[in-house]
Design a protein around this motif. Structure first.
Motif, PDB file in Angstrom:
ATOM      1  N   THR A 121       0.833  -1.205   0.000  1.00 37.65           N
ATOM      2  CA  THR A 121       0.000   0.000   0.000  1.00 37.65           C
ATOM      3  C   THR A 121       0.865   1.250   0.000  1.00 37.65           C
ATOM      4  OG1 THR A 121      -1.602  -1.245   1.314  1.00 37.65           O
ATOM      5  CG2 THR A 121      -1.974   1.108   1.086  1.00 37.65           C
ATOM      6  N   ASP A 122       1.935   1.244   0.797  1.00 39.88           N
ATOM      7  CA  ASP A 122       2.835   2.394   0.864  1.00 39.88           C
ATOM      8  C   ASP A 122       3.490   2.663  -0.492  1.00 39.88           C
ATOM      9  OD1 ASP A 122       2.233   2.667   3.521  1.00 39.88           O
ATOM     10  OD2 ASP A 122       4.117   1.853   4.270  1.00 39.88           O
ATOM     11  N   LEU A 123       3.962   1.601  -1.114  1.00 42.50           N
ATOM     12  CA  LEU A 123       4.585   1.755  -2.434  1.00 42.50           C
ATOM     13  C   LEU A 123       3.564   2.266  -3.451  1.00 42.50           C
ATOM     14  CD1 LEU A 123       6.737  -1.506  -2.479  1.00 42.50           C
ATOM     15  CD2 LEU A 123       7.587   0.853  -2.308  1.00 42.50           C
ATOM     16  N   GLY A 124       2.334   1.777  -3.338  1.00 43.72           N
ATOM     17  CA  GLY A 124       1.289   2.261  -4.225  1.00 43.72           C
ATOM     18  C   GLY A 124       0.998   3.735  -4.021  1.00 43.72           C
ATOM     19  N   LEU A 125       0.990   4.168  -2.765  1.00 44.76           N
ATOM     20  CA  LEU A 125       0.781   5.589  -2.466  1.00 44.76           C
ATOM     21  C   LEU A 125       1.832   6.455  -3.153  1.00 44.76           C
ATOM     22  CD1 LEU A 125      -0.132   5.674   1.334  1.00 44.76           C
ATOM     23  CD2 LEU A 125      -1.295   6.976  -0.429  1.00 44.76           C
TER      24      LEU A 125
END
Length: 355
Positions: free
Chosen positions: A262-266
């Motif tokens: 999720t962090d990488l997607g953000l």
């Protein structure tokens, strides 16, 4: 750029499974929403405190209410498959939330905000992010010591009764914001409606797909833990990082960690929007040396304090309240008070840029 993103999601799905690919895609959606609608959590609190503009805070409360209406029934019906963002209330948790609220106003970014700022090319966010991750790792290492200072058992609102109490609480905070806010600030601009509806939909989808609520902090600390092990470091001295579940995550592929994806997607979603608008550049003006030192220190403090507080604006405030955690409400009160302090510290640290 879009082809690269699509290829990345496909590769993740092929190597780590369809769920990992979907979680990365949801993370991209979060980044696209926050940067695309220019919406966040730090700015609205700042405007509420400085300008008595309640609109951004009201949008956050509405998004949480929508998620709660779906999340609490889902948790009640699927307790074995889904889990909420529940954590204990304690001295360290309250203090950590207060300090986090102050630090996020210094760098103008919470957990998700720092990721989005870094992804969009903002220099302050890019500098703060690695130190946020280091702070998160260190905070997790020391967490058992801090929680030993005293904490209450985990308290969670559940089922229909819990949903009713949660919605009443959100309505009460909204009413207070309307009373304090300046006249007319109850009107939400169109972009706020777009942001809150998109965030709510993505958060519900995240809970269903990942089996857990949207979070930020754990993934950042995990990156550093993996780096420490990669260079020969030993994590056995940490109660947190040597716990079986966390030790397994350190050893496993990063593509299997929900929060990391999720962090990488953000970051990727914010970069896509910034690239589409003007390119990856977000000027911050000319800042003195002490300002950059403040950014580094604030980044470390953000990571460390958010670990003690069991989350940031996303994991504790947004997801905590939406899934019935009592600690989310306490976190909100403490972090908002800390924001008031951080806003007043910012000018003295040289962070009001010269243009």
């Amino acid at each position: 750029m879009l082809a690269l993103v699509a290829a990345t999601v496909l590769i993740v799905a092929l190597f780590a499974g369809p769920r990992s690919g979907l979680v990365l895609l949801i993370g991209l959606g979060f980044g696209l929403t926050l940067e695309g609608f220019r919406f966040g959590f730090t700015g609205p609190w700042r405007r509420m405190i400085l300008e008595r503009d309640a609109s951004g805070l009201l949008a956050q409360l509405l998004a949480i209410a929508i998620v709660a209406c779906a999340a609490l029934p889902l948790l009640a019906a699927n307790g074995a498959e889904l889990k909420g963002a529940h954590a204990p209330i304690g001295l360290a948790m309250v203090g950590g939330a207060f300090v986090f609220g102050a630090a996020m106003q210094i760098v103008l970014g919470c957990g998700s905000g720092t990721l989005v700022n870094a992804g969009s090319g903002n220099a302050i966010g890019a500098v703060a992010l690695p130190f946020f991750a280091i702070g998160s790792f260190a905070g997790a290492w020391h967490l058992s010591w801090w929680t030993a200072l005293g904490s209450l058992p985990v308290m969670a609102l559940e089922g229909t009764f819990g949903l009713g109490i949660t919605l009443l609480g959100l309505a009460g905070v909204a009413a207070l914001a309307l009373v304090i806010g300046r006249r007319g600030s109850h009107r939400l601009p169109a972009r706020y409606w777009g942001a809150l509806l998109a965030l709510a939909a993505l958060a519900i989808l995240h809970l269903v797909v990942a089996g857990q609520p949207w979070g930020v902090v754990y993934g950042l600390g995990l990156w550093v833990a993996k780096g420490v092990v990669a260079v020969g470091g030993d994590l056995s001295g940490s109660v947190f990082w040597s716990a079986p579940a966390n030790a397994a995550q350190v050893e496993a592929s990063l593509l299997l960690d929900i929060t990391s994806l999720t962090d990488l997607g953000l970051i990727g979603g914010a970069a896509l929007v910034a690239w589409w608008r003007t390119g990856l550049a977000s000027p911050v003006g000319v800042l003195p040396a002490r300002a950059w030192v403040a950014v580094i220190v604030a980044g470390l403090v953000l990571g460390y304090s958010s670990r003690l507080a069991f989350g940031c604006n996303i994991g504790a405030f947004f997801s905590g309240i939406a899934t019935g955690s009592a600690h989310g409400w306490v976190w909100f009160a403490a972090a908002f008070a800390g924001s008031w302090v951080g806003i007043r510290l910012r000018p003295s640290l040289g962070l009001e840029a010269r243009r």
